[in-house]
Motif scaffolding. Structure first.
Motif, PDB file in Angstrom:
ATOM      1  N   GLU A  17      25.068   8.735 -55.628  1.00 11.48           N
ATOM      2  CA  GLU A  17      25.783   7.753 -54.809  1.00 11.48           C
ATOM      3  C   GLU A  17      25.476   6.354 -55.308  1.00 11.48           C
ATOM      4  O   GLU A  17      24.315   5.997 -55.498  1.00 11.48           O
ATOM      5  CB  GLU A  17      25.367   7.870 -53.339  1.00 11.48           C
ATOM      6  N   ARG A  18      26.516   5.599 -55.525  1.00 10.01           N
ATOM      7  CA  ARG A  18      26.362   4.192 -55.887  1.00 10.01           C
ATOM      8  C   ARG A  18      26.939   3.390 -54.745  1.00 10.01           C
ATOM      9  O   ARG A  18      28.117   3.539 -54.413  1.00 10.01           O
ATOM     10  CB  ARG A  18      27.142   3.894 -57.162  1.00 10.01           C
ATOM     11  N   GLU A  19      26.140   2.555 -54.174  1.00  2.13           N
ATOM     12  CA  GLU A  19      26.611   1.795 -53.010  1.00  2.13           C
ATOM     13  C   GLU A  19      26.582   0.307 -53.293  1.00  2.13           C
ATOM     14  O   GLU A  19      25.566  -0.238 -53.703  1.00  2.13           O
ATOM     15  CB  GLU A  19      25.739   2.099 -51.793  1.00  2.13           C
ATOM     16  N   THR A  20      27.716  -0.315 -53.090  1.00  5.52           N
ATOM     17  CA  THR A  20      27.814  -1.768 -53.251  1.00  5.52           C
ATOM     18  C   THR A  20      28.133  -2.381 -51.901  1.00  5.52           C
ATOM     19  O   THR A  20      29.078  -1.971 -51.231  1.00  5.52           O
ATOM     20  CB  THR A  20      28.920  -2.130 -54.266  1.00  5.52           C
ATOM     21  N   VAL A  21      27.319  -3.347 -51.517  1.00  6.70           N
ATOM     22  CA  VAL A  21      27.548  -4.057 -50.259  1.00  6.70           C
ATOM     23  C   VAL A  21      27.979  -5.481 -50.576  1.00  6.70           C
ATOM     24  O   VAL A  21      27.267  -6.204 -51.261  1.00  6.70           O
ATOM     25  CB  VAL A  21      26.277  -4.083 -49.384  1.00  6.70           C
ATOM     26  N   ILE A  22      29.146  -5.845 -50.099  1.00  6.83           N
ATOM     27  CA  ILE A  22      29.659  -7.181 -50.364  1.00  6.83           C
ATOM     28  C   ILE A  22      29.566  -7.999 -49.081  1.00  6.83           C
ATOM     29  O   ILE A  22      30.102  -7.597 -48.040  1.00  6.83           O
ATOM     30  CB  ILE A  22      31.115  -7.120 -50.858  1.00  6.83           C
ATOM     31  N   ARG A  23      28.884  -9.114 -49.171  1.00  4.35           N
ATOM     32  CA  ARG A  23      28.719  -9.984 -48.001  1.00  4.35           C
ATOM     33  C   ARG A  23      29.484 -11.275 -48.202  1.00  4.35           C
ATOM     34  O   ARG A  23      29.629 -11.756 -49.327  1.00  4.35           O
ATOM     35  CB  ARG A  23      27.242 -10.311 -47.790  1.00  4.35           C
TER      36      ARG A  23
ATOM     37  N   GLN B 262      26.919  -9.858 -53.725  1.00  4.94           N
ATOM     38  CA  GLN B 262      27.072  -8.415 -53.725  1.00  4.94           C
ATOM     39  C   GLN B 262      25.817  -7.784 -54.301  1.00  4.94           C
ATOM     40  O   GLN B 262      25.137  -8.359 -55.148  1.00  4.94           O
ATOM     41  CB  GLN B 262      28.293  -7.999 -54.531  1.00  4.94           C
ATOM     42  N   GLU B 263      25.484  -6.671 -53.780  1.00  2.00           N
ATOM     43  CA  GLU B 263      24.318  -5.947 -54.280  1.00  2.00           C
ATOM     44  C   GLU B 263      24.663  -4.478 -54.377  1.00  2.00           C
ATOM     45  O   GLU B 263      25.414  -3.947 -53.554  1.00  2.00           O
ATOM     46  CB  GLU B 263      23.127  -6.149 -53.347  1.00  2.00           C
ATOM     47  N   THR B 264      24.156  -3.850 -55.395  1.00  2.00           N
ATOM     48  CA  THR B 264      24.449  -2.448 -55.653  1.00  2.00           C
ATOM     49  C   THR B 264      23.152  -1.683 -55.848  1.00  2.00           C
ATOM     50  O   THR B 264      22.219  -2.194 -56.454  1.00  2.00           O
ATOM     51  CB  THR B 264      25.322  -2.301 -56.907  1.00  2.00           C
ATOM     52  N   ARG B 265      23.120  -0.528 -55.276  1.00  3.44           N
ATOM     53  CA  ARG B 265      21.983   0.342 -55.579  1.00  3.44           C
ATOM     54  C   ARG B 265      22.474   1.772 -55.711  1.00  3.44           C
ATOM     55  O   ARG B 265      23.560   2.126 -55.258  1.00  3.44           O
ATOM     56  CB  ARG B 265      20.899   0.215 -54.517  1.00  3.44           C
ATOM     57  N   GLN B 266      21.661   2.567 -56.351  1.00  2.99           N
ATOM     58  CA  GLN B 266      22.071   3.924 -56.696  1.00  2.99           C
ATOM     59  C   GLN B 266      21.004   4.898 -56.247  1.00  2.99           C
ATOM     60  O   GLN B 266      19.815   4.610 -56.325  1.00  2.99           O
ATOM     61  CB  GLN B 266      22.246   4.004 -58.219  1.00  2.99           C
ATOM     62  N   ARG B 267      21.442   6.041 -55.769  1.00  2.71           N
ATOM     63  CA  ARG B 267      20.456   7.042 -55.368  1.00  2.71           C
ATOM     64  C   ARG B 267      21.088   8.429 -55.372  1.00  2.71           C
ATOM     65  O   ARG B 267      22.305   8.564 -55.511  1.00  2.71           O
ATOM     66  CB  ARG B 267      19.896   6.727 -53.987  1.00  2.71           C
TER      67      ARG B 267
ATOM     68  N   LEU C  19      31.165  -0.300 -50.394  1.00  2.00           N
ATOM     69  CA  LEU C  19      31.824   0.578 -51.350  1.00  2.00           C
ATOM     70  C   LEU C  19      30.856   1.676 -51.758  1.00  2.00           C
ATOM     71  O   LEU C  19      29.756   1.399 -52.241  1.00  2.00           O
ATOM     72  CB  LEU C  19      32.241  -0.210 -52.598  1.00  2.00           C
ATOM     73  N   ASN C  20      31.271   2.915 -51.543  1.00  2.00           N
ATOM     74  CA  ASN C  20      30.449   4.043 -51.956  1.00  2.00           C
ATOM     75  C   ASN C  20      31.207   4.870 -52.982  1.00  2.00           C
ATOM     76  O   ASN C  20      32.352   5.241 -52.758  1.00  2.00           O
ATOM     77  CB  ASN C  20      30.122   4.934 -50.754  1.00  2.00           C
ATOM     78  N   SER C  21      30.551   5.144 -54.095  1.00  2.00           N
ATOM     79  CA  SER C  21      31.155   6.074 -55.046  1.00  2.00           C
ATOM     80  C   SER C  21      30.237   7.282 -55.196  1.00  2.00           C
ATOM     81  O   SER C  21      29.015   7.155 -55.117  1.00  2.00           O
ATOM     82  CB  SER C  21      31.359   5.400 -56.406  1.00  2.00           C
ATOM     83  N   TYR C  22      30.849   8.428 -55.352  1.00  2.00           N
ATOM     84  CA  TYR C  22      30.088   9.668 -55.504  1.00  2.00           C
ATOM     85  C   TYR C  22      30.527  10.388 -56.766  1.00  2.00           C
ATOM     86  O   TYR C  22      31.728  10.510 -57.024  1.00  2.00           O
ATOM     87  CB  TYR C  22      30.300  10.584 -54.290  1.00  2.00           C
ATOM     88  N   ARG C  23      29.549  10.829 -57.522  1.00  2.00           N
ATOM     89  CA  ARG C  23      29.821  11.642 -58.713  1.00  2.00           C
ATOM     90  C   ARG C  23      28.862  12.816 -58.720  1.00  2.00           C
ATOM     91  O   ARG C  23      27.811  12.775 -58.091  1.00  2.00           O
ATOM     92  CB  ARG C  23      29.572  10.836 -59.998  1.00  2.00           C
ATOM     93  N   LEU C  24      29.243  13.802 -59.469  1.00  2.00           N
ATOM     94  CA  LEU C  24      28.331  14.922 -59.664  1.00  2.00           C
ATOM     95  C   LEU C  24      27.161  14.471 -60.514  1.00  2.00           C
ATOM     96  O   LEU C  24      27.298  13.597 -61.369  1.00  2.00           O
ATOM     97  CB  LEU C  24      29.049  16.076 -60.384  1.00  2.00           C
ATOM     98  N   CYS C  25      26.007  15.040 -60.266  1.00  2.00           N
ATOM     99  CA  CYS C  25      24.886  14.781 -61.158  1.00  2.00           C
ATOM    100  C   CYS C  25      25.232  15.358 -62.527  1.00  2.00           C
ATOM    101  O   CYS C  25      25.778  16.455 -62.613  1.00  2.00           O
ATOM    102  CB  CYS C  25      23.613  15.438 -60.643  1.00  2.00           C
ATOM    103  N   PRO C  26      24.950  14.616 -63.575  1.00  2.00           N
ATOM    104  CA  PRO C  26      25.322  15.066 -64.918  1.00  2.00           C
ATOM    105  C   PRO C  26      24.858  16.487 -65.201  1.00  2.00           C
ATOM    106  O   PRO C  26      25.608  17.280 -65.770  1.00  2.00           O
ATOM    107  CB  PRO C  26      24.614  14.067 -65.833  1.00  2.00           C
ATOM    108  N   ARG C  27      23.664  16.808 -64.775  1.00  2.00           N
ATOM    109  CA  ARG C  27      23.122  18.118 -65.150  1.00  2.00           C
ATOM    110  C   ARG C  27      23.775  19.255 -64.385  1.00  2.00           C
ATOM    111  O   ARG C  27      23.738  20.395 -64.807  1.00  2.00           O
ATOM    112  CB  ARG C  27      21.611  18.151 -64.920  1.00  2.00           C
ATOM    113  N   SER C  28      24.398  18.942 -63.260  1.00  2.00           N
ATOM    114  CA  SER C  28      24.996  20.023 -62.486  1.00  2.00           C
ATOM    115  C   SER C  28      26.453  20.250 -62.871  1.00  2.00           C
ATOM    116  O   SER C  28      27.136  21.063 -62.300  1.00  2.00           O
ATOM    117  CB  SER C  28      24.914  19.699 -60.996  1.00  2.00           C
ATOM    118  N   ARG C  29      26.909  19.458 -63.866  1.00  2.00           N
ATOM    119  CA  ARG C  29      28.285  19.631 -64.309  1.00  2.00           C
ATOM    120  C   ARG C  29      28.310  20.674 -65.405  1.00  2.00           C
ATOM    121  O   ARG C  29      27.512  20.615 -66.328  1.00  2.00           O
ATOM    122  CB  ARG C  29      28.828  18.297 -64.820  1.00  2.00           C
TER     123      ARG C  29
END
Lengths: 137, 137
Positions: B111-117, B84-89, B126-136
DNA sequence: AGAAATTTGTCCGTATGTATC
DNA sequence: AGATACATACGGACAAATTTC
């Protein structure tokens, strides 16, 4: 009456109704729901339909059932507990997903989306994508 | 046969049986299970009982069902752990995400994306989405 | 295109088993 | 022990989605 279920099936309508009562405090958290037989009479539905409705409530965390005793309402504390709902649907692969899975753009994928709320605000959205079972060898 | 369910109820026994067939490859992943009517005949059970068994499989991730089509086996033998690999952007909110979070379209999300092979093939994204801390607020 | 067959989804009514009060 | 309440199981009927002819 045979089985007219235009739009929403009855068990979902009933589940929504009961959920509303729990949210509104008509049925207080920690107290027992009316017995299935009573609900069946009230909603003019078969007991099996009531049980399906309660299944939905259980799955969403609104009720817990104990054999021989009854079903307790377990209102969710929206302020702290955090609320989550999940739904599943079929979507078409965009360019990125298609590349990852090694399929054509537009191929069908199964998307499972979970929305987690806290303090009545969306905290995180979780999306998972898989190939449709039938398109997998 | 009335309804004696000492020990395990029948629908669980049937679910275990079917799960074993999927794990052992008797029913291969991605292929259709026999129709509920056929299973009912084979197990000498009512269709409702078969449906309860399949409910269990679905909950455990061993099957996915499509209306009018059938139920697919979805579990595969996991010989390897799978990488599995995860990256964030940072991404811009599309219409749907913007609506969920209650922000304007184009607002920045993390966006944090995890790809499971597994077996060198992408199994799930798997994609997770959160608000940017500063925009909260 | 459309009708028929297939398959899952919903709902009913009834009966019986099992746990709790 | 009796009453109450949930759990399991059966069988039948019709609705809705898909596939097949």
């Amino acid at each position: 009456m045979p089985t007219p279920h235009y739009g929403q099936p009855r068990y979902r309508v009933i589940a929504d109704d009961l959920r509303e009562r729990i949210d509104d405090g008509v049925i207080q958290s920690g107290t027992l729901l009316p017995p299935e037989s009573v609900l069946a009479a009230e909603f003019h539905a078969a007991r099996g339909t009531i049980r399906k409705a309660i299944d939905v409530l259980r799955r969403d965390g609104y009720a817990t059932t104990e054999h021989g005793r009854g079903t307790y309402a377990t209102k969710r504390n929206l302020d702290h507990a955090g609320q989550q709902e999940t739904r599943q649907r079929e979507v078409s692969a965009d360019v990125r997903l298609a590349a990852l899975f090694g399929v054509e753009v537009g191929a069908k994928l199964i998307e499972r989306e979970t929305v987690i709320r806290r303090d009545n605000r969306v905290e995180v959205v979780l999306n998972s994508y898989r190939l449709c079972p039938r398109s997998r060898s």
